[in-house]
Design a protein around this motif. Structure first.
Motif, PDB file in Angstrom:
ATOM      1  N   LEU A 150       0.770  -1.144  -0.413  1.00  0.00           N
ATOM      2  CA  LEU A 150      -0.314   0.375  -0.283  1.00  0.00           C
ATOM      3  C   LEU A 150       0.926   0.835  -0.398  1.00  0.00           C
ATOM      4  CD1 LEU A 150      -2.407  -0.954   2.744  1.00  0.00           C
ATOM      5  CD2 LEU A 150      -3.072  -0.921   0.296  1.00  0.00           C
ATOM      6  N   SER A 152       2.332   4.168   1.745  1.00  0.00           N
ATOM      7  CA  SER A 152       2.077   4.103   2.784  1.00  0.00           C
ATOM      8  C   SER A 152       2.732   4.792   3.037  1.00  0.00           C
ATOM      9  CB  SER A 152       1.722   3.157   3.511  1.00  0.00           C
ATOM     10  OG  SER A 152       2.854   1.857   3.291  1.00  0.00           O
ATOM     11  N   TRP A 178      -2.184   5.707   3.293  1.00  0.00           N
ATOM     12  CA  TRP A 178      -1.514   5.265   4.894  1.00  0.00           C
ATOM     13  C   TRP A 178      -0.589   5.328   4.985  1.00  0.00           C
ATOM     14  CZ3 TRP A 178      -5.842   1.282   5.231  1.00  0.00           C
ATOM     15  CH2 TRP A 178      -6.133   0.768   3.661  1.00  0.00           C
ATOM     16  N   GLY A 273      -5.445  -2.723  -0.038  1.00  0.00           N
ATOM     17  CA  GLY A 273      -6.278  -2.256   1.067  1.00  0.00           C
ATOM     18  C   GLY A 273      -7.532  -2.662   0.557  1.00  0.00           C
ATOM     19  N   VAL A 305      -6.694  -5.732   6.884  1.00  0.00           N
ATOM     20  CA  VAL A 305      -6.870  -5.166   5.753  1.00  0.00           C
ATOM     21  C   VAL A 305      -5.477  -4.999   5.040  1.00  0.00           C
ATOM     22  CG1 VAL A 305      -6.398  -2.646   4.489  1.00  0.00           C
ATOM     23  CG2 VAL A 305      -6.827  -3.495   7.125  1.00  0.00           C
TER      24      VAL A 305
END
Length: 337
Positions: A150, A152, A178, A273, A305
């Protein structure tokens, strides 16, 4: 012995030099491995230490720092940028996670050893010669050639409330979609642990991966980096930089890895996600040679997740297909503080 050559950290303007690593093998004898370093200095102010290429097959962060270097006028700065876009130069040249010179994983080698191999020398030089000058640190990572993350911020919990609040401010300025939080001292030999030990606020990133360069992630990271530097007072605020969007906070779980049950071809079903529940079908493994054998389903062992997805699809026993994370209930307080 100093390993920083061609740079006076107290001089104004733009300078380019190198960290010199010594190494003797069939290719290197009586020479050095020069790791490129750029320093941009303006009026007196804070110092940001910015690195990418800790793992050589992680590219988005390298592109971001090259962009920053070429697009920043030192005269704009109130402070100093120390920038190493290809920190683990031997690994960058080899498009590899670890150094081909000694097999060292730089992000497991801190605080290093000044008389060790090139990876240990590099970690030691960063901790001894550059980190003491820094007021904030960013280490830009991606998933590399074996995974997609992700997009992030990746941040170590703690080590205490004051340090956590400093990291939280950097994280919120970065504004990536994220934020993955891992326990304090998650990897004792990492640069993040070394920065915590030195009392310097540090965040990392995970900007996609797959051995590629995602244009959207690069754009988000450039905007985020400029917001971080503006928030630190180093760069002036840029009207073309959008405000930071909110980030979704998650904890990367110690028991969140989903390992392949058999060798074969990984067919992902769960996506980055995606929220999965315990027992959900998240993948299939197809045996490559045994065509009469049915595919093997992979079920989620817990709720979470999907934070990381394996690449490439050919998998062997011990390979992690996914990493699952949990929503973090409160980003204000470090859980380890």
């Amino acid at each position: 012995m100093t390993r920083l050559h061609g740079i006076d950290l107290d001089a104004p303007g733009r300078q380019v030099g190198a960290l010199h690593l010594t190494h003797s093998d069939n290719r290197h004898d009586n020479g050095v491995v020069p790791v490129p370093v750029a320093v941009l200095s303006g009026a007196p102010g804070p110092t940001a230490l910015l690195v990418a290429g800790t793992h050589g097959d992680e590219y988005e962060g390298q592109v971001v720092l090259h962009r920053l270097l070429r697009e920043t006028d030192p005269g704009q700065l109130t402070g100093r940028l120390i920038v190493l876009p290809a920190l683990n130069l031997p690994a960058v040249r080899a498009a590899a996670r670890v150094s081909p010179l000694d097999g060292g994983n730089l992000n497991r080698s801190y605080p290093g050893n000044g008389t060790g191999g090139p990876t240990d020398q590099l970690a030691h030089a960063l901790v001894r010669e550059l980190l003491p000058h820094a007021d904030l640190v960013m280490d830009l990572h991606s998933g590399g050639s074996t995974g997609h993350y992700l997009p992030s911020v990746f941040v170590y919990d703690g080590p205490g409330p004051e340090a956590w609040q400093a990291k939280r401010r950097l994280t919120e300025s970065m504004g990536l979609p994220w934020t993955m939080v891992v326990p304090a001292r998650f990897e004792p030999g990492s640069f993040s642990t070394a920065a915590d030990d030195a009392g310097v606020a540090m965040i990392s990133t995970e900007l996609g991966g797959g051995g590629e360069v995602n244009p959207a992630f690069v754009s988000d990271a450039i905007h985020g980096l400029r917001r971080v530097l503006a928030g630190a007072g180093i760069l002036p605020a840029d009207p073309d930089t959008p405000p930071a969007p909110p980030t979704r906070w998650i904890d990367l779980l110690p028991d969140g890895a989903v390992y392949t049950p058999v060798r074969g071809l990984f067919e992902p079903i769960a996506r980055l996600g995606q929220e999965v529940e315990e027992g959900d079908l998240i993948a299939r493994i197809h045996p490559v040679e045994e065509l009469a054998r049915p595919s093997v389903p992979v079920l989620a062992h817990r709720t979470g997740v999907v934070a990381v997805v394996r690449r490439p699809p050919l998998v062997d026993l011990g390979d992690a297909l996914y990493r699952l994370a949990a929503h973090r209930p409160d980003a204000d307080t470090p859980s380890s503080g």
